[in-house]
Design a protein around this motif. Structure first.
Motif, short mmCIF file in Angstrom:
data_model
loop_
_atom_site.label_atom_id
_atom_site.label_comp_id
_atom_site.label_asym_id
_atom_site.label_seq_id
_atom_site.Cartn_x
_atom_site.Cartn_y
_atom_site.Cartn_z
N ALA A 63 -1.40 -25.08 25.62
CA ALA A 63 -2.14 -26.33 25.47
C ALA A 63 -2.67 -26.82 26.80
N GLY A 64 -2.02 -26.43 27.89
CA GLY A 64 -2.46 -26.90 29.20
C GLY A 64 -3.66 -26.13 29.71
N GLU A 65 -4.40 -26.78 30.56
CA GLU A 65 -5.59 -26.15 31.14
C GLU A 65 -5.25 -25.39 32.43
N ALA A 66 -4.08 -25.68 33.01
CA ALA A 66 -3.74 -25.09 34.31
C ALA A 66 -3.43 -23.60 34.21
N VAL A 67 -3.00 -23.14 33.03
CA VAL A 67 -2.59 -21.74 32.88
C VAL A 67 -3.56 -21.03 31.95
N ASP A 68 -4.03 -19.87 32.37
CA ASP A 68 -4.89 -19.06 31.53
C ASP A 68 -4.10 -17.85 31.06
N PRO A 69 -3.66 -17.84 29.79
CA PRO A 69 -2.82 -16.75 29.31
C PRO A 69 -3.50 -15.39 29.36
N THR A 70 -4.82 -15.37 29.42
CA THR A 70 -5.52 -14.08 29.45
C THR A 70 -5.35 -13.37 30.78
N ARG A 71 -4.78 -14.00 31.77
CA ARG A 71 -4.61 -13.37 33.08
C ARG A 71 -3.42 -12.43 33.13
N PHE A 72 -2.59 -12.42 32.09
CA PHE A 72 -1.41 -11.57 32.09
C PHE A 72 -1.79 -10.15 31.70
N ASP A 73 -1.33 -9.20 32.49
CA ASP A 73 -1.70 -7.80 32.31
C ASP A 73 -0.99 -7.14 31.14
N ASN A 74 0.28 -7.52 30.94
CA ASN A 74 1.07 -6.84 29.92
C ASN A 74 2.16 -7.79 29.42
N PRO A 75 2.88 -7.39 28.37
CA PRO A 75 3.92 -8.26 27.82
C PRO A 75 5.02 -8.60 28.83
N GLN A 76 5.38 -7.66 29.70
CA GLN A 76 6.42 -7.93 30.68
C GLN A 76 6.00 -9.01 31.67
N HIS A 77 4.73 -8.99 32.03
CA HIS A 77 4.19 -10.00 32.94
C HIS A 77 4.30 -11.40 32.32
N LEU A 78 3.90 -11.51 31.04
CA LEU A 78 3.98 -12.80 30.34
C LEU A 78 5.44 -13.21 30.17
N ARG A 79 6.31 -12.26 29.83
CA ARG A 79 7.74 -12.56 29.64
C ARG A 79 8.34 -13.14 30.93
#
Length: 196
Positions: A63-79
């Protein structure tokens, strides 16, 4: 989950696709909850459920604008990122609850106290005025209305109950301007009595 599926899910979730968001939640929620449980201090466990923090994490990521989830390369990075956000949320709340006077957990008192073999409710001060405060209010009202006509005394009483100037004027049959002048005059008289 392979990287292509992951990237597509993140892109769709950020665009508002509810199915993609649910898929990400089901994939990563257990990891976030485990991170919160590991970090959650004992003193906060009575105040918060781990899901409270999990929801804060998801809100800040999607919901926040500060984080762009599309910048994560793979599931481990997001985790790893979600784990870090979870830890920060817990630490932030812990600091707020232990280092600020307003939310200090140490100042809390239970509503029930143990007396022998039973628990009794703690005596809590009532928000209602005390009998002496009620008497003081009655005395003040008597001083304010002394020597006033019936409508003027009623106007002061109604105003003390919280009615607006317009409502008071309509009820007692005086103009709003007269009511305002009456209240200002009464206020001045009370202030003069205090200084004597």
């Amino acid at each position: 989950m392979n990287e292509t599926t992951f990237a597509e899910l993140v892109r769709r979730a950020k665009a508002g696709d509810e199915q993609a968001l649910n898929a990400l939640l089901s994939e990563f929620e257990d990891d976030v909850r485990l991170a919160v449980r590991r970090q959650l201090p004992r003193v906060l466990r009575t105040q918060f459920d781990s899901m409270d923090f999990v929801q804060l994490v998801w809100a800040s990521v999607f919901a926040g604008e500060a984080v762009d989830p599309t910048r994560f390369d793979n599931p481990q990075h997001l985790r790893a990122f979600l784990t870090g956000v979870a830890w920060n949320k817990v630490r932030e709340e812990y600091r707020r609850r232990t280092r600020t006077r307003k939310y200090d957990i140490g100042r809390e008192e239970p509503l029930y106290v143990r007396r022998g073999d039973r628990e009794e409710p703690r005596e809590v001060p009532s928000p209602e005025p005390t009998p002496s405060q009620n008497l003081q209010e009655i005395d003040r009202m008597e001083q304010l209305t002394a020597g006033r006509s019936g409508p003027e005394a009623e106007a002061l009483r109604l105003r003390s109950l919280g009615l607006t100037l317009e409502e008071v004027a309509a009820r007692v049959g005086l103009s709003e301007r007269t009511v305002r002048r009456l209240i200002e005059d009464s206020r001045r008289r009370m202030e003069q009595r205090q200084w004597r």
